[in-house]
Scaffold this active site. Sequence first.
Site, PDB file in Angstrom:
ATOM      1  N   ASP A 101      49.839  67.520  60.716  1.00 39.36           N
ATOM      2  CA  ASP A 101      50.418  68.809  60.310  1.00 39.36           C
ATOM      3  C   ASP A 101      49.786  69.271  58.999  1.00 39.36           C
ATOM      4  O   ASP A 101      49.273  68.456  58.219  1.00 39.36           O
ATOM      5  CB  ASP A 101      51.931  68.664  60.080  1.00 39.36           C
TER       6      ASP A 101
HETATM    7  N1  URA Z   1      54.159  63.280  63.142  1.00 40.56           N
HETATM    8  C1  URA Z   1      54.515  64.420  62.506  1.00 40.56           C
HETATM    9  O1  URA Z   1      55.669  64.833  62.548  1.00 40.56           O
HETATM   10  N2  URA Z   1      53.568  65.077  61.819  1.00 40.56           N
HETATM   11  C2  URA Z   1      52.282  64.655  61.707  1.00 40.56           C
HETATM   12  O2  URA Z   1      51.465  65.292  61.052  1.00 40.56           O
HETATM   13  C3  URA Z   1      51.930  63.466  62.376  1.00 40.56           C
HETATM   14  C4  URA Z   1      52.894  62.793  63.093  1.00 40.56           C
END
Ligand code: URA
Length: 232
Positions: A101
């Site tokens: 993310d």
């Molecule tokens: N899980 C998440 O919620 N975000 C990420 O970036 C990676 C795994």
Amino acid sequence: MRLDKFICDSIGLTRSQAGKAIRQGLVTLNDKKVKQAALQVIDNDVVCLDGAQLQLIGLRYFMLHKPDGYVCSTDDPDHPTVFMLLDEPLLDRLHTVGRLDLDTTGLVLITDDGQWSHRISSPKHHVAKTYRAWTADPIPASAVQQFADGVMLRNEKNLTLPAELKIIGECEALLTIQEGRYHQVKRMFAAIGNKVVQLHREKIGGVQLPDDLAVGEYRELSAEQLHLLQIK
Ligand code: URA
């Protein structure tokens, strides 16, 4: 390999651009001007374009320490991309192995080997990924068993696969998951009534983000790290 393909694979020209450069007499093979795109280039041949020697670029495998605020996609109108942190030729051939993310930091693998990245991301291979998560509320000891048993994420039909939770502090834990569902870590904590406020990926398979790889830096995977990530 054909001469025009060799040129494409070393500096990223299209086949037709490479053919044009050859026809214009800009290309030499072992110091001789050549005009046929179909000529075969073999080991130790020296190909030059405009006098500069070309080197074939093979498949590449990098690890990057992703900073907060960068996206893992190739272009984004609003945010910088992780590819802006790379100083590499033929950038458009590279892709990330899965995505983090925008606000998640940590280990990202980058390659131009589509088969390799597919094997690592494929749910079939269960490659473990370890995240350090900081949460808004204290993490109860019962979360360890809940995550080991699997939790039901919103709008999904199947429980998450068994995941290992190590509680490190009141609001800090290491979570190792074997899948890569959308926002999985944040949604797993949401499923037990908590909220992830910061997330950092520390490990993929047997490869740990090294302490000496600063935020925003990247390097090639070593032979040993590649070996750890060879999934058949
Ligand atoms: N899980 C998440 O919620 N975000 C990420 O970036 C990676 C795994």
